[in-house]
Design a protein around this motif. Structure first.
Motif, PDB file in Angstrom:
ATOM      1  N   HIS A 136     -32.287 -60.119 -31.531  1.00  0.00           N
ATOM      2  CA  HIS A 136     -32.221 -58.687 -31.812  1.00  0.00           C
ATOM      3  C   HIS A 136     -31.624 -57.934 -30.616  1.00  0.00           C
ATOM      4  O   HIS A 136     -30.778 -57.037 -30.784  1.00  0.00           O
ATOM      5  CB  HIS A 136     -33.617 -58.175 -32.151  1.00  0.00           C
ATOM      6  CG  HIS A 136     -33.669 -56.824 -32.782  1.00  0.00           C
ATOM      7  ND1 HIS A 136     -32.662 -56.274 -33.531  1.00  0.00           N
ATOM      8  CD2 HIS A 136     -34.658 -55.887 -32.764  1.00  0.00           C
ATOM      9  CE1 HIS A 136     -33.009 -55.080 -33.951  1.00  0.00           C
ATOM     10  NE2 HIS A 136     -34.218 -54.810 -33.485  1.00  0.00           N
ATOM     11  N   SER A 137     -32.032 -58.292 -29.417  1.00  0.00           N
ATOM     12  CA  SER A 137     -31.507 -57.646 -28.211  1.00  0.00           C
ATOM     13  C   SER A 137     -30.009 -57.886 -28.061  1.00  0.00           C
ATOM     14  O   SER A 137     -29.241 -56.949 -27.809  1.00  0.00           O
ATOM     15  CB  SER A 137     -32.245 -58.152 -26.969  1.00  0.00           C
ATOM     16  OG  SER A 137     -33.605 -57.768 -27.010  1.00  0.00           O
ATOM     17  N   LEU A 138     -29.585 -59.146 -28.211  1.00  0.00           N
ATOM     18  CA  LEU A 138     -28.152 -59.460 -28.101  1.00  0.00           C
ATOM     19  C   LEU A 138     -27.330 -58.696 -29.130  1.00  0.00           C
ATOM     20  O   LEU A 138     -26.284 -58.124 -28.808  1.00  0.00           O
ATOM     21  CB  LEU A 138     -27.918 -60.961 -28.292  1.00  0.00           C
ATOM     22  CG  LEU A 138     -28.156 -61.875 -27.112  1.00  0.00           C
ATOM     23  CD1 LEU A 138     -28.006 -63.332 -27.538  1.00  0.00           C
ATOM     24  CD2 LEU A 138     -27.208 -61.557 -25.963  1.00  0.00           C
ATOM     25  N   MET A 139     -27.806 -58.689 -30.365  1.00  0.00           N
ATOM     26  CA  MET A 139     -27.055 -58.048 -31.441  1.00  0.00           C
ATOM     27  C   MET A 139     -27.096 -56.526 -31.344  1.00  0.00           C
ATOM     28  O   MET A 139     -26.277 -55.851 -31.957  1.00  0.00           O
ATOM     29  CB  MET A 139     -27.571 -58.517 -32.808  1.00  0.00           C
ATOM     30  CG  MET A 139     -27.444 -60.024 -33.010  1.00  0.00           C
ATOM     31  SD  MET A 139     -25.851 -60.713 -32.510  1.00  0.00           S
ATOM     32  CE  MET A 139     -24.934 -60.515 -33.998  1.00  0.00           C
ATOM     33  N   THR A 140     -28.019 -55.995 -30.573  1.00  0.00           N
ATOM     34  CA  THR A 140     -28.076 -54.551 -30.332  1.00  0.00           C
ATOM     35  C   THR A 140     -27.167 -54.169 -29.175  1.00  0.00           C
ATOM     36  O   THR A 140     -26.478 -53.151 -29.228  1.00  0.00           O
ATOM     37  CB  THR A 140     -29.529 -54.105 -30.056  1.00  0.00           C
ATOM     38  OG1 THR A 140     -30.345 -54.455 -31.183  1.00  0.00           O
ATOM     39  CG2 THR A 140     -29.612 -52.600 -29.823  1.00  0.00           C
ATOM     40  N   ILE A 141     -27.131 -54.982 -28.141  1.00  0.00           N
ATOM     41  CA  ILE A 141     -26.291 -54.694 -26.973  1.00  0.00           C
ATOM     42  C   ILE A 141     -24.811 -54.899 -27.295  1.00  0.00           C
ATOM     43  O   ILE A 141     -23.962 -54.101 -26.878  1.00  0.00           O
ATOM     44  CB  ILE A 141     -26.698 -55.577 -25.770  1.00  0.00           C
ATOM     45  CG1 ILE A 141     -28.108 -55.220 -25.305  1.00  0.00           C
ATOM     46  CG2 ILE A 141     -25.699 -55.430 -24.616  1.00  0.00           C
ATOM     47  CD1 ILE A 141     -28.696 -56.201 -24.296  1.00  0.00           C
ATOM     48  N   ALA A 142     -24.485 -55.950 -28.051  1.00  0.00           N
ATOM     49  CA  ALA A 142     -23.086 -56.333 -28.285  1.00  0.00           C
ATOM     50  C   ALA A 142     -22.183 -55.180 -28.740  1.00  0.00           C
ATOM     51  O   ALA A 142     -21.135 -54.959 -28.127  1.00  0.00           O
ATOM     52  CB  ALA A 142     -23.016 -57.506 -29.259  1.00  0.00           C
ATOM     53  N   PRO A 143     -22.526 -54.427 -29.777  1.00  0.00           N
ATOM     54  CA  PRO A 143     -21.596 -53.378 -30.213  1.00  0.00           C
ATOM     55  C   PRO A 143     -21.629 -52.113 -29.351  1.00  0.00           C
ATOM     56  O   PRO A 143     -20.746 -51.277 -29.443  1.00  0.00           O
ATOM     57  CB  PRO A 143     -22.068 -53.056 -31.633  1.00  0.00           C
ATOM     58  CG  PRO A 143     -23.513 -53.403 -31.638  1.00  0.00           C
ATOM     59  CD  PRO A 143     -23.652 -54.578 -30.697  1.00  0.00           C
ATOM     60  N   ARG A 144     -22.647 -51.978 -28.517  1.00  0.00           N
ATOM     61  CA  ARG A 144     -22.817 -50.744 -27.746  1.00  0.00           C
ATOM     62  C   ARG A 144     -22.271 -50.821 -26.332  1.00  0.00           C
ATOM     63  O   ARG A 144     -22.099 -49.803 -25.681  1.00  0.00           O
ATOM     64  CB  ARG A 144     -24.300 -50.384 -27.689  1.00  0.00           C
ATOM     65  CG  ARG A 144     -24.834 -49.937 -29.028  1.00  0.00           C
ATOM     66  CD  ARG A 144     -26.349 -49.729 -28.988  1.00  0.00           C
ATOM     67  NE  ARG A 144     -26.808 -49.178 -30.254  1.00  0.00           N
ATOM     68  CZ  ARG A 144     -27.026 -49.904 -31.331  1.00  0.00           C
ATOM     69  NH1 ARG A 144     -26.849 -51.204 -31.315  1.00  0.00           N
ATOM     70  NH2 ARG A 144     -27.439 -49.339 -32.456  1.00  0.00           N
TER      71      ARG A 144
END
Length: 162
Positions: free
Chosen positions: A44-52
């Motif tokens: 969840h953290s990786l997929m939240t940071i990636a686009p931002r």
């Protein structure tokens, strides 16, 4: 009376539909995380940071709704794996900024391309939907989300806008 029952049935049917989709999305996410050796908070953290791009740990907490201790452990594991870079904000030394490392960016891209991964499976399902119906669905979801936002404004610790 009948109209009220119909309205209640519509809202209950809509909620059941969203819950059903959410349940399957979570199953996809769990499977993708597990296949890549990640915990759900790490995924969840990786997929939240990636686009931002770079994001503060506080902002990440607001987006993921993870408890501080869970988020800290998740980030530590991702830093140790070399997928996330953790830096102190020079303007505010108490603030931690998180970003994907080059290795982390490659890892996220690989996960997105995995045939058995969440994104590829969902893409195959979405390909079966008529493009016009897809756009209408997105527009409808937007109307529902905006209506809910007006009724239930976020509070401290509540949902953030994504």
């Amino acid at each position: 009376m009948e109209t009220e029952q119909q309205e209640n049935l519509r809202s209950a049917t809509m909620m059941k539909s969203f819950w059903n989709i959410q349940r399957h999305l979570m199953r996809f996410a769990h499977q993708t995380a597990q296949e890549n050796g990640l915990s759900m908070p790490q995924f969840h953290s990786l997929m939240t940071i990636a686009p931002r791009g770079p994001i503060t740990q506080k902002e990440l907490a607001a987006h993921t709704h993870l408890p501080k201790s869970t988020l800290s452990q998740s980030i530590e594991g991702l830093v140790q794996s070399g997928w996330i870079v953790r830096e102190t904000n020079e303007q505010n030394r108490r603030e931690v900024i998180l970003s994907l490392s080059e290795q982390g960016e490659r890892f996220v891209q690989e996960m997105k391309q995995q045939e058995t991964g969440m994104q590829q499976r969902l893409e195959k399902i979405l390909e079966t939907i008529d493009p016009e119906a897809f756009e209408q669905m997105l527009a409808t979801h937007d109307i529902i989300a905006r209506g809910m936002k007006e009724i239930l404004p976020p509070r401290n610790g509540g949902c953030t806008d994504d």
